[in-house]
Design a protein around this motif. Structure first.
Motif, PDB file in Angstrom:
ATOM      1  N   GLU A 198       4.320  -2.364   0.360  1.00 10.28           N
ATOM      2  CA  GLU A 198       3.829  -3.619  -0.193  1.00 10.28           C
ATOM      3  C   GLU A 198       2.452  -3.420  -0.827  1.00 10.28           C
ATOM      4  O   GLU A 198       1.653  -2.640  -0.327  1.00 10.28           O
ATOM      5  CB  GLU A 198       3.739  -4.687   0.909  1.00 10.28           C
ATOM      6  CG  GLU A 198       5.081  -5.230   1.343  1.00 10.28           C
ATOM      7  CD  GLU A 198       5.718  -6.146   0.298  1.00 10.28           C
ATOM      8  OE1 GLU A 198       5.668  -5.814  -0.906  1.00 10.28           O
ATOM      9  OE2 GLU A 198       6.281  -7.176   0.686  1.00 10.28           O
ATOM     10  N   PRO A 199       2.181  -4.082  -1.964  1.00 11.07           N
ATOM     11  CA  PRO A 199       2.959  -5.154  -2.577  1.00 11.07           C
ATOM     12  C   PRO A 199       4.014  -4.693  -3.581  1.00 11.07           C
ATOM     13  O   PRO A 199       4.644  -5.498  -4.244  1.00 11.07           O
ATOM     14  CB  PRO A 199       1.885  -5.967  -3.301  1.00 11.07           C
ATOM     15  CG  PRO A 199       0.913  -4.928  -3.741  1.00 11.07           C
ATOM     16  CD  PRO A 199       0.863  -3.921  -2.610  1.00 11.07           C
ATOM     17  N   PHE A 200       4.226  -3.375  -3.673  1.00 12.13           N
ATOM     18  CA  PHE A 200       5.151  -2.868  -4.692  1.00 12.13           C
ATOM     19  C   PHE A 200       6.618  -3.123  -4.342  1.00 12.13           C
ATOM     20  O   PHE A 200       7.443  -3.254  -5.231  1.00 12.13           O
ATOM     21  CB  PHE A 200       4.883  -1.382  -4.930  1.00 12.13           C
ATOM     22  CG  PHE A 200       3.487  -1.112  -5.393  1.00 12.13           C
ATOM     23  CD1 PHE A 200       3.099  -1.450  -6.681  1.00 12.13           C
ATOM     24  CD2 PHE A 200       2.542  -0.571  -4.542  1.00 12.13           C
ATOM     25  CE1 PHE A 200       1.793  -1.240  -7.117  1.00 12.13           C
ATOM     26  CE2 PHE A 200       1.238  -0.352  -4.953  1.00 12.13           C
ATOM     27  CZ  PHE A 200       0.857  -0.692  -6.248  1.00 12.13           C
ATOM     28  N   VAL A 201       6.933  -3.190  -3.033  1.00 17.12           N
ATOM     29  CA  VAL A 201       8.313  -3.526  -2.649  1.00 17.12           C
ATOM     30  C   VAL A 201       8.675  -4.893  -3.224  1.00 17.12           C
ATOM     31  O   VAL A 201       9.702  -5.067  -3.896  1.00 17.12           O
ATOM     32  CB  VAL A 201       8.481  -3.527  -1.108  1.00 17.12           C
ATOM     33  CG1 VAL A 201       9.881  -4.015  -0.746  1.00 17.12           C
ATOM     34  CG2 VAL A 201       8.249  -2.139  -0.530  1.00 17.12           C
ATOM     35  N   THR A 202       7.812  -5.867  -2.970  1.00 17.03           N
ATOM     36  CA  THR A 202       8.060  -7.220  -3.477  1.00 17.03           C
ATOM     37  C   THR A 202       8.050  -7.254  -5.003  1.00 17.03           C
ATOM     38  O   THR A 202       8.879  -7.935  -5.626  1.00 17.03           O
ATOM     39  CB  THR A 202       7.006  -8.193  -2.922  1.00 17.03           C
ATOM     40  OG1 THR A 202       7.176  -8.294  -1.502  1.00 17.03           O
ATOM     41  CG2 THR A 202       7.152  -9.583  -3.540  1.00 17.03           C
ATOM     42  N   ALA A 203       7.145  -6.499  -5.625  1.00 14.77           N
ATOM     43  CA  ALA A 203       7.064  -6.482  -7.085  1.00 14.77           C
ATOM     44  C   ALA A 203       8.354  -5.976  -7.708  1.00 14.77           C
ATOM     45  O   ALA A 203       8.872  -6.548  -8.678  1.00 14.77           O
ATOM     46  CB  ALA A 203       5.889  -5.607  -7.533  1.00 14.77           C
ATOM     47  N   ILE A 204       8.887  -4.904  -7.145  1.00 14.51           N
ATOM     48  CA  ILE A 204      10.120  -4.315  -7.684  1.00 14.51           C
ATOM     49  C   ILE A 204      11.303  -5.258  -7.492  1.00 14.51           C
ATOM     50  O   ILE A 204      12.126  -5.452  -8.394  1.00 14.51           O
ATOM     51  CB  ILE A 204      10.392  -2.951  -7.023  1.00 14.51           C
ATOM     52  CG1 ILE A 204       9.327  -1.932  -7.455  1.00 14.51           C
ATOM     53  CG2 ILE A 204      11.791  -2.434  -7.381  1.00 14.51           C
ATOM     54  CD1 ILE A 204       9.374  -0.629  -6.678  1.00 14.51           C
ATOM     55  N   GLU A 205      11.356  -5.887  -6.323  1.00 17.06           N
ATOM     56  CA  GLU A 205      12.446  -6.834  -6.072  1.00 17.06           C
ATOM     57  C   GLU A 205      12.349  -8.038  -7.007  1.00 17.06           C
ATOM     58  O   GLU A 205      13.357  -8.459  -7.602  1.00 17.06           O
ATOM     59  CB  GLU A 205      12.398  -7.306  -4.619  1.00 17.06           C
ATOM     60  CG  GLU A 205      12.832  -6.275  -3.597  1.00 17.06           C
ATOM     61  CD  GLU A 205      12.813  -6.837  -2.190  1.00 17.06           C
ATOM     62  OE1 GLU A 205      13.864  -6.823  -1.536  1.00 17.06           O
ATOM     63  OE2 GLU A 205      11.739  -7.297  -1.749  1.00 17.06           O
TER      64      GLU A 205
END
Length: 323
Positions: A198-205
């Motif tokens: 995070e925050p890249f997990v949420t960004a990618i999703e």
């Protein structure tokens, strides 16, 4: 929502100086007695470093007489290299890279503050949205993007994969990709999967570039010690009062990071995401004190997958000073 809309870009340099709030501190505001009143701290544009930003935002370093300048790093390998070169005084980094550097005698390091531990959703393996992959087992022999090879990212994937009967070779199956570029790598097809935080997990999703295929914040890697703040033995020995001041400020900040609202409020200060976007993120833990028993878990996993052959005595690497 596009990836850039949620991509995190750390402000180039942040100096502690805001008014303090919250619990009381214990150091001299003028820095009297400190060996060094200005230090440079390496950090990364991830939710894991929110406590550092809270300490800056709320003036905890200033209350200790410290001025802190931050500089952005790409991962643990760069952290080790810049500490060794004396380019930074203290650095955030993952424990695997730190313990590996110690075992290989690349750096005589000392851990001065805990940083972050995983929770559901904080660390995940993602694949393109239309990928046929449905498990880590399906990723055997494919390319997985990690921010640095032979660090916490690869190790978590290997452990979770083993639980599914999957085997991943650190040299053949992992490729290095900076965290902000992982969504783009999935969209371009340059990798089959990425291990993001995070925050890249949420960004990618949110962008539609990928979906989670494995949550590394769940068993067998639930609550895993991810990262902390380290310095060199030489720096800690030469500057014990400065290190103690840094520790007191971070302890206050780590405690406040236990309140989700403080982390959500801090994230927009050093990223380009909004408070509303920050509120959507999945956050892990921010341990207040260094615990050798917890950190031995990292060493045990490193030995299980051949990162190191010898036992590493964690206790002497921890700098723990009285409040």
């Amino acid at each position: 929502m596009t990836i850039p809309a949620l991509a995190v870009v750390l402000v180039g340099a942040v100096t502690a100086g805001c008014g303090a709030s919250g619990d009381s501190g214990g150091g001299p505001a003028d820095g009297k007695g400190l060996e060094k009143t200005r230090i440079t701290v390496g950090t990364m544009p991830v939710a894991d470093t929110a406590a550092l930003q809270i300490a800056i935002r709320k003036g905890f370093f200033k209350a200790e007489g410290l001025t802190v300048r931050t500089t952005t790093l790409s991962g643990g390998a760069e952290s080790v290299g810049r500490l060794r070169a004396g380019a930074i005084d203290v650095s955030f980094g993952n424990y695997v890279s730190y313990f590996l550097a110690h075992a290989n005698k690349a750096l005589d390091l000392r851990i001065v503050s805990d940083g972050f531990q995983s929770a559901p959703g904080t660390h995940a393996v993602l694949v393109p949205k239309d990928s046929p992959v449905s498990s880590l087992k399906d990723l055997e022999g494919k390319k997985i993007g990690v921010n640095t090879k032979r660090n916490i990212s690869a190790l978590l994937v290997q452990k979770a994969g083993k639980a599914e009967g999957a085997v991943f070779d650190d040299d053949k199956d992992f490729v290095e990709i900076d965290m902000p570029n992982m969504g783009t790598a999935l969209e371009s097809g340059s990798v089959d999967a990425v291990q993001a935080v995070e925050p890249f997990v949420t960004a990618i999703e949110k962008s539609g570039a990928g979906r989670v295929v494995a949550d590394l914040g769940k068993p067998p890697t639930a609550g895993f010690p991810i990262a902390g703040y380290a310095s060199t033995a030489a720096f800690t020995e030469k500057n014990p009062k400065t290190v103690a001041a840094f520790q007191r400020a971070m302890s206050r900040a780590q405690r406040q990071a236990g309140n989700r609202s403080n982390v959500v409020a801090a994230l927009p200060d050093y990223t380009k995401i909004t408070t509303e976007e920050a509120a959507q993120l999945r956050l892990g833990g921010y341990p207040v004190a260094l615990d050798p028993a917890r950190l031995r878990r990292v060493v045990e996993l490193m030995r299980e997958f051949g990162y190191v052959k010898q036992e590493i005595d964690v206790e002497p690497l921890l700098v723990r000073t009285a409040p």
